[in-house]
Design a protein around this motif. Structure first.
Motif, PDB file in Angstrom:
ATOM      1  N   ALA A   6       0.831  -1.203   0.000  1.00 49.51           N
ATOM      2  CA  ALA A   6       0.000   0.000   0.000  1.00 49.51           C
ATOM      3  C   ALA A   6       0.867   1.255   0.000  1.00 49.51           C
ATOM      4  N   PRO A   7       0.461   2.305  -0.758  1.00 49.43           N
ATOM      5  CA  PRO A   7       1.212   3.566  -0.765  1.00 49.43           C
ATOM      6  C   PRO A   7       1.358   4.124   0.645  1.00 49.43           C
ATOM      7  N   ASN A   8       2.483   4.756   0.885  1.00 48.53           N
ATOM      8  CA  ASN A   8       2.787   5.391   2.173  1.00 48.53           C
ATOM      9  C   ASN A   8       2.979   4.387   3.307  1.00 48.53           C
ATOM     10  N   GLU A   9       3.045   3.091   3.000  1.00 46.17           N
ATOM     11  CA  GLU A   9       3.270   2.099   4.049  1.00 46.17           C
ATOM     12  C   GLU A   9       4.727   2.166   4.479  1.00 46.17           C
ATOM     13  N   ARG A  10       4.954   2.306   5.766  1.00 48.48           N
ATOM     14  CA  ARG A  10       6.319   2.409   6.246  1.00 48.48           C
ATOM     15  C   ARG A  10       6.423   1.844   7.655  1.00 48.48           C
ATOM     16  N   ILE A  11       7.612   1.377   7.965  1.00 44.69           N
ATOM     17  CA  ILE A  11       7.906   0.841   9.288  1.00 44.69           C
ATOM     18  C   ILE A  11       8.763   1.870  10.021  1.00 44.69           C
TER      19      ILE A  11
END
Length: 308
Positions: free
Chosen positions: A89-94
């Motif tokens: 998904a767009p903007n998915e970040r850890i």
């Protein structure tokens, strides 16, 4: 309580990151009205206020509890998408929290394989910077999924592993020593000597002086330089005595740009990696190593190569 709305949880996470409805809406590519509606729906579902609508906004204690769940859900969603070969998904970040000195020395090379894989697969890694004694608070509040910290005790629901020891040494430029300390740093002059300090959370200078001169809670002339790289540069420019990672100043000591004061004496800081336990029943078996586990493994390898 069951079936928490995932869209509402995504809104909560965006609000926690952006601290405003406008920026959260921009991040999720929806309207501010939609953000407000989804948040109200989530608050109605749990029966508690989750966000204090101030400037900047802040999460309530129940909001922080749900934020931890939202972060973990996003990480699991990323792992499942990667395992299935689907688009992340767009903007998915850890998000993980790192202390500034580790970031300035060994962390970037350690994390490079994970970041390069993220560029190919579509996920991002966000680094939050704080003092090593305070990164653990970011984990506890649900702001990040992992942290490098001096805390050795794991939170409930978390894993912890030792990384190694960062050795801090006192250094100064030859010019500063000749000008300010021709007789060296000693019990008579340490209180009148400028010491460079990273920020008001940093007490490594006090620890070093206390060990060097057997004094409790010494009072120092502190000069603040809140950047690891700029801190070392300021020491080289003769702004004062610094207490810096030996790993960072080693080349400068070898070249003669800096001189170690009492080189046999150091402040040793033991670092640990903490992460939330993420277990998914959705991932196919045998599943690849989860992204958060990959991050922890990469940091452990980098720490073994760089630290004591």
């Amino acid at each position: 309580m069951k079936d928490l709305d995932s869209a509402g949880l995504d809104c909560l996470a965006a609000l926690a990151d952006e601290r405003s409805f406008e920026r959260a809406a921009q991040r999720l590519s929806i309207t501010q009205s939609a953000i407000s509606q989804r948040l109200r729906s989530l608050e109605a579902q749990v029966g508690q206020l989750l966000v204090v609508r101030s400037r900047p906004l802040r999460l309530t204690e129940p909001g922080k509890v749900l934020l931890r769940f939202a972060r973990q859900l996003q990480a699991l969603r990323t792992d499942v998408a990667r395992e299935l070969g689907a688009q992340v998904a767009p903007n998915e970040r850890i998000a993980i929290a790192i202390n500034a000195d580790s970031l300035a020395t060994w962390v970037l090379p350690a994390l490079d394989p994970v970041v390069q894989a993220g560029l190919r697969e579509g996920y991002g890694l966000e680094l939050v910077v704080d003092d090593q004694d305070f990164t653990h608070d970011w984990l506890r509040q649900g702001e990040v999924l992992g942290c490098v910290s001096t805390v050795s005790q794991a939170l409930r629901g978390c894993l912890v592993r030792p990384l190694g020891v960062m050795r801090y040494v006192a250094v100064a430029s030859p010019e500063f020593l000749q000008r300010q300390l021709p007789e060296g740093l000693n019990e008579a002059n340490f209180a009148s000597t400028p010491f460079l300090v990273f920020n008001r959370k940093d007490d490594s200078q006090v620890q070093w002086v206390a060990k060097a001169f057997q004094v409790q809670s010494p009072r120092l002339q502190e000069r603040y330089v809140p950047s690891s790289e700029a801190y070392v540069r300021a020491v080289c420019m003769g702004w004062g005595v610094g207490v810096a990672p030996e790993l960072q100043v080693r080349p400068l000591l070898q070249s003669g740009a800096l001189v170690a004061l009492r080189p046999e004496l150091s402040v040793d800081v033991t670092l640990y990696w903490h992460q939330w336990k993420l277990v998914s029943d959705l991932a196919p078996a045998p599943a690849r190593v989860a992204l958060l586990d990959q991050i922890g493994q990469a940091l452990a390898r980098g720490a073994r190569a760089a630290l004591k």
